[in-house]
Design a protein around this motif. Structure first.
Motif, PDB file in Angstrom:
ATOM      1  N   SER A 183       8.742  -0.515  -5.132  1.00  7.98           N
ATOM      2  CA  SER A 183       7.679  -1.303  -4.738  1.00  7.98           C
ATOM      3  C   SER A 183       8.114  -2.759  -4.805  1.00  7.98           C
ATOM      4  CB  SER A 183       6.147  -1.188  -5.377  1.00  7.98           C
ATOM      5  OG  SER A 183       5.934   0.129  -5.335  1.00  7.98           O
ATOM      6  N   VAL A 184       7.475  -3.620  -3.847  1.00  6.49           N
ATOM      7  CA  VAL A 184       7.787  -5.064  -3.784  1.00  6.49           C
ATOM      8  C   VAL A 184       6.318  -5.607  -3.916  1.00  6.49           C
ATOM      9  CG1 VAL A 184       8.590  -7.104  -2.789  1.00  6.49           C
ATOM     10  CG2 VAL A 184       9.983  -4.864  -2.553  1.00  6.49           C
ATOM     11  N   TYR A 185       5.820  -6.123  -5.128  1.00  7.40           N
ATOM     12  CA  TYR A 185       4.727  -6.540  -5.553  1.00  7.40           C
ATOM     13  C   TYR A 185       4.567  -8.058  -5.053  1.00  7.40           C
ATOM     14  CZ  TYR A 185       3.762  -2.063  -7.616  1.00  7.40           C
ATOM     15  OH  TYR A 185       3.692  -0.782  -7.937  1.00  7.40           O
ATOM     16  N   ASN A 186       3.279  -8.711  -4.812  1.00 12.86           N
ATOM     17  CA  ASN A 186       3.109  -9.984  -4.536  1.00 12.86           C
ATOM     18  C   ASN A 186       3.656 -10.971  -5.594  1.00 12.86           C
ATOM     19  OD1 ASN A 186       1.478  -8.507  -2.726  1.00 12.86           O
ATOM     20  ND2 ASN A 186      -0.611  -9.162  -3.408  1.00 12.86           N
ATOM     21  N   SER A 187       4.057 -11.879  -5.270  1.00  9.98           N
ATOM     22  CA  SER A 187       4.551 -13.157  -6.243  1.00  9.98           C
ATOM     23  C   SER A 187       4.838 -14.347  -5.703  1.00  9.98           C
ATOM     24  CB  SER A 187       5.710 -12.589  -7.107  1.00  9.98           C
ATOM     25  OG  SER A 187       6.981 -12.575  -6.517  1.00  9.98           O
ATOM     26  N   GLN A 188       4.916 -15.239  -6.442  1.00  7.91           N
ATOM     27  CA  GLN A 188       5.286 -16.575  -5.739  1.00  7.91           C
ATOM     28  C   GLN A 188       6.449 -16.931  -4.978  1.00  7.91           C
ATOM     29  OE1 GLN A 188       4.301 -19.481  -8.966  1.00  7.91           O
ATOM     30  NE2 GLN A 188       2.298 -19.493  -8.533  1.00  7.91           N
TER      31      GLN A 188
ATOM     32  N   GLN B  39       7.941 -13.816  -0.187  1.00 10.35           N
ATOM     33  CA  GLN B  39       7.520 -13.844   1.114  1.00 10.35           C
ATOM     34  C   GLN B  39       6.690 -12.717   1.670  1.00 10.35           C
ATOM     35  OE1 GLN B  39      10.304 -15.418   4.131  1.00 10.35           O
ATOM     36  NE2 GLN B  39      11.376 -16.712   2.743  1.00 10.35           N
ATOM     37  N   PRO B  40       5.498 -13.108   2.508  1.00 12.09           N
ATOM     38  CA  PRO B  40       4.329 -11.865   2.607  1.00 12.09           C
ATOM     39  C   PRO B  40       5.126 -10.721   3.439  1.00 12.09           C
ATOM     40  CG  PRO B  40       3.540 -14.011   2.771  1.00 12.09           C
ATOM     41  CD  PRO B  40       4.988 -14.159   2.774  1.00 12.09           C
TER      42      PRO B  40
ATOM     43  N   LEU C 211      -3.507  -0.528  -5.772  1.00 12.00           N
ATOM     44  CA  LEU C 211      -4.201  -0.573  -4.425  1.00 12.00           C
ATOM     45  C   LEU C 211      -3.775  -1.920  -3.588  1.00 12.00           C
ATOM     46  CD1 LEU C 211      -6.655   0.510  -2.731  1.00 12.00           C
ATOM     47  CD2 LEU C 211      -7.949  -0.930  -4.031  1.00 12.00           C
ATOM     48  N   TRP C 212      -3.591  -1.247  -2.209  1.00  9.14           N
ATOM     49  CA  TRP C 212      -2.713  -2.119  -1.269  1.00  9.14           C
ATOM     50  C   TRP C 212      -3.545  -2.115   0.066  1.00  9.14           C
ATOM     51  CZ3 TRP C 212       2.334  -3.963  -2.106  1.00  9.14           C
ATOM     52  CH2 TRP C 212       3.124  -3.609  -3.264  1.00  9.14           C
ATOM     53  N   GLN C 213      -3.480  -3.499   0.696  1.00  6.21           N
ATOM     54  CA  GLN C 213      -4.142  -3.590   2.082  1.00  6.21           C
ATOM     55  C   GLN C 213      -3.116  -3.914   3.001  1.00  6.21           C
ATOM     56  OE1 GLN C 213      -6.044  -7.330   2.937  1.00  6.21           O
ATOM     57  NE2 GLN C 213      -8.013  -6.397   2.427  1.00  6.21           N
ATOM     58  N   TYR C 214      -3.327  -3.216   4.097  1.00  3.57           N
ATOM     59  CA  TYR C 214      -2.342  -3.710   5.157  1.00  3.57           C
ATOM     60  C   TYR C 214      -3.118  -4.224   6.130  1.00  3.57           C
ATOM     61  CZ  TYR C 214       0.883  -2.908   9.370  1.00  3.57           C
ATOM     62  OH  TYR C 214       1.551  -3.195  10.253  1.00  3.57           O
ATOM     63  N   ASP C 215      -2.722  -5.390   6.857  1.00  6.00           N
ATOM     64  CA  ASP C 215      -3.461  -6.172   7.984  1.00  6.00           C
ATOM     65  C   ASP C 215      -2.627  -5.810   9.148  1.00  6.00           C
ATOM     66  OD1 ASP C 215      -4.090  -8.175   9.838  1.00  6.00           O
ATOM     67  OD2 ASP C 215      -4.994  -9.277   8.092  1.00  6.00           O
ATOM     68  N   LEU C 216      -3.517  -5.202  10.004  1.00  2.00           N
ATOM     69  CA  LEU C 216      -2.824  -4.683  11.445  1.00  2.00           C
ATOM     70  C   LEU C 216      -2.538  -5.932  12.142  1.00  2.00           C
ATOM     71  CD1 LEU C 216      -5.307  -1.797  11.941  1.00  2.00           C
ATOM     72  CD2 LEU C 216      -2.766  -1.524  11.763  1.00  2.00           C
TER      73      LEU C 216
ATOM     74  N   ASN D 259       0.649  -7.624  10.186  1.00  2.00           N
ATOM     75  CA  ASN D 259       1.657  -6.479  10.035  1.00  2.00           C
ATOM     76  C   ASN D 259       2.196  -6.744   8.567  1.00  2.00           C
ATOM     77  OD1 ASN D 259       3.485  -4.357  10.571  1.00  2.00           O
ATOM     78  ND2 ASN D 259       5.180  -5.580  11.094  1.00  2.00           N
ATOM     79  N   ASN D 260       1.302  -7.353   7.609  1.00  2.47           N
ATOM     80  CA  ASN D 260       1.802  -7.608   6.235  1.00  2.47           C
ATOM     81  C   ASN D 260       0.867  -6.636   5.361  1.00  2.47           C
ATOM     82  OD1 ASN D 260       4.038  -9.209   6.723  1.00  2.47           O
ATOM     83  ND2 ASN D 260       2.441 -10.908   7.002  1.00  2.47           N
ATOM     84  N   TRP D 261       1.740  -6.255   4.335  1.00  2.00           N
ATOM     85  CA  TRP D 261       1.185  -5.518   2.939  1.00  2.00           C
ATOM     86  C   TRP D 261       0.505  -6.650   1.975  1.00  2.00           C
ATOM     87  CZ3 TRP D 261      -0.953  -0.604   2.882  1.00  2.00           C
ATOM     88  CH2 TRP D 261      -0.194   0.299   3.647  1.00  2.00           C
TER      89      TRP D 261
END
Length: 518
Positions: free
Chosen positions: A253-258, A261-262, A301-306, A309-311
């Motif tokens: 997994s690649v989690y959000n961080s500063q 990149q998204p 828990l993840w959210q994908y924006d159609l 195209n980013n998680w």
């Protein structure tokens, strides 16, 4: 877009109208390892019942529940893979065997691609992807049998028409163990690409398109591994699109961080996760698979924006094997979270997400099979524990069949299917779990849970049952959501209130609204 017909993975669930928030055992046995009672194909009977099973899948179409395949006991009590198709009527609580074999290891009859035929039937299988779309059931893949008795991973796509009771083979390989064919560019629909054979991914339906992610199967190199690829299937064109994720298995997994990149943020490879849809977004949670480093039980828990195209990682831990944080039953809190788990069930209802059971970490940091029921509000990003135990491996307390009781509770369990019928309540069916004696095994019990959400469906009097989604007046234990104008003339009760647009409560002269007070 909310879709009226949905299919998902793990433990059959169906929403209907009722008058309380309790469990009722309505069908099947309170013991494990039950053989199927098929009766006559196409004829409904009170004695009919599918054999105990898990890794089956189901859909709700026109207020009828359809259950297909899985690991199960057949009519002779033999355990194996099935291709039997059943329908369950939640009004009469009766089963009907409508298609497939009453014996294990049935082979596929593919017929002609795209042509519906009464003889067509998918081979026996378990762990297949399942959707409901346009009043039909769609399935893809799983682990099972091809036309010549080969046994392995599949990627064949089928649709079932409940009007004609016929299957149609749409596309994919007619032999086992096909590798993934991804193409060169993500986001491009093409007739010559397709996911490889796989089991136990997650599915969604949004805007007339079917989505599938992850599971265990063959990547582009022909290696059988856990996957994190996201695919879109278009029923209108019969084509796949590889949207996101890797064409190679075992991705961390690649989690959000500063510093990330998204476009590079991504859930890792995993199986037996769960998913929801809301507001044209896909939600994806848990399973057994890779955090940023190692494999384990996940609760991220993840959210994908159609559109983008980013998680985005929105909740839960980026470290595997987290214990559950339950808080107080019925009260949302920022720190509440289900423990890491796989094989749970999930459903969206009235803008909220519900999660039930699975195997993983309980509130005592112990691994076990769970029977806890959770609600997630995507508006607040908070979890609420609403039913079941915070400890694993609970024995089923069945009570009297057909009699609702606050003491009734299904045992801890995992690996079934999920779908809903109307607005308020749920059914669960089967899976692997604890029966009435605490024996662990395959189940064929059907339960109903009354009223997941109490929300207003009309403006009017607080104490009018017709005002509320559950067909009852709220008690002091009920959290409520108000999106209409209500008046309180006498005394009203509730546990807490969430207001949505247009929601308002007017306390009339002599009226009294008691919140969290008996």
């Amino acid at each position: 877009m909310k879709n009226n017909f949905l299919c998902f993975g793990f433990i059959l669930v169906n929403f209907f109208n009722a008058n309380a928030q309790n469990w009722t055992w309505v069908k099947g046995s309170n013991a494990t390892a039950q053989n199927g009672i098929y009766g006559t194909k196409g004829v409904t009977a009170i004695t009919n019942t599918p054999g105990s099973r898990s890794l089956h899948h189901s859909c709700t179409i026109n207020n009828t529940i359809y259950v297909f395949g899985g690991k199960a006991y057949d009519n002779l009590g033999t355990y194996g893979d099935m291709n039997d198709l059943w329908k369950f009527d939640p009004i009469t609580n009766n089963w009907t065997w409508i298609k497939g074999s009453n014996a294990v290891t049935g082979t596929a009859i593919y017929g002609t691609v795209g042509i519906e035929n009464a003889n067509n039937t998918p081979g026996a299988r378990y762990g297949q992807a399942t959707w409901s779309f346009n009043n039909k059931m769609y399935i893809m893949g799983g682990y099972g049998y091809d036309a010549v008795g080969g046994y392995g991973l599949l990627n064949d796509v089928w649709s079932f028409n409940p009007v004609t009771n016929n299957w149609t083979f749409l596309r994919g390989s007619t032999t086992i163990n096909p590798i993934g064919i991804y193409g060169q560019v993500q986001g491009v629909e093409a007739p010559n690409i397709a996911p490889g054979g796989r089991i136990s991914g997650v599915t969604w339906v949004v805007n007339n398109l079917l989505y599938q992610m992850g599971g265990n199967g063959f990547d582009a190199n022909g290696n059988r591994l856990d996957l994190n690829d996201l695919w879109q299937y278009n029923p209108a064109t019969n084509n796949w699109t590889w949207l996101k994720g890797s064409n190679v298995g075992n991705q961390p997994s690649v989690y959000n961080s500063q510093i990330v990149q998204p476009q590079f943020v991504m859930p890792g490879s995993r199986t037996y996760a769960v998913g929801w849809t809301a507001n044209n977004k896909l939600y994806y949670m848990g399973g057994i698979g890779l955090d940023a480093v190692l494999s384990g039980y996940l609760n991220d828990l993840w959210q994908y924006d159609l559109v983008s195209n980013n998680w985005t990682w929105i909740k839960g831990s980026n470290i595997r094997d987290q214990q559950g944080v339950y808080g107080s039953i019925g009260l949302p809190a920022i720190n509440n979270t289900p423990g890491g788990r796989y094989g749970a069930v999930a459903i969206e209802n009235n803008g909220k997400f519900f999660l039930l059971g699975g195997t993983g970490k309980d509130g005592n940091n112990t691994f076990g099979r769970m029977n806890d029921l959770w609600r997630f509000d995507p508006m607040t990003n908070n979890w609420t524990w609403i039913n079941g135990a915070s400890a694993g491996n609970q024995v089923g307390n069945y009570g009297i069949k057909g009699v609702e009781s606050s003491s009734n509770i299904p045992g801890g369990r995992y690996s079934g299917t999920i779908n809903y019928v109307s607005n308020a309540n749920l059914y669960i069916y089967g899976g692997l779990g604890q029966d009435a004696t605490g024996t662990f095994g395959y189940l064929n019990d059907v339960w109903k849970y009354s009223c997941l959400n109490m929300y207003t469906i009309n403006a009017g009097n607080w104490n009018d049952p017709n005002t509320w989604s559950c067909g009852k007046v709220p008690a002091y234990t009920d959290p409520v959501t108000i999106g209409h104008i209500l008046s309180v003339a006498g005394t009203g009760f509730c546990k807490n209130i969430t207001y949505t647009l247009g929601g308002k409560v007017d306390i009339l002269s002599g009226g009294n609204l008691k919140i969290s007070t008996p």
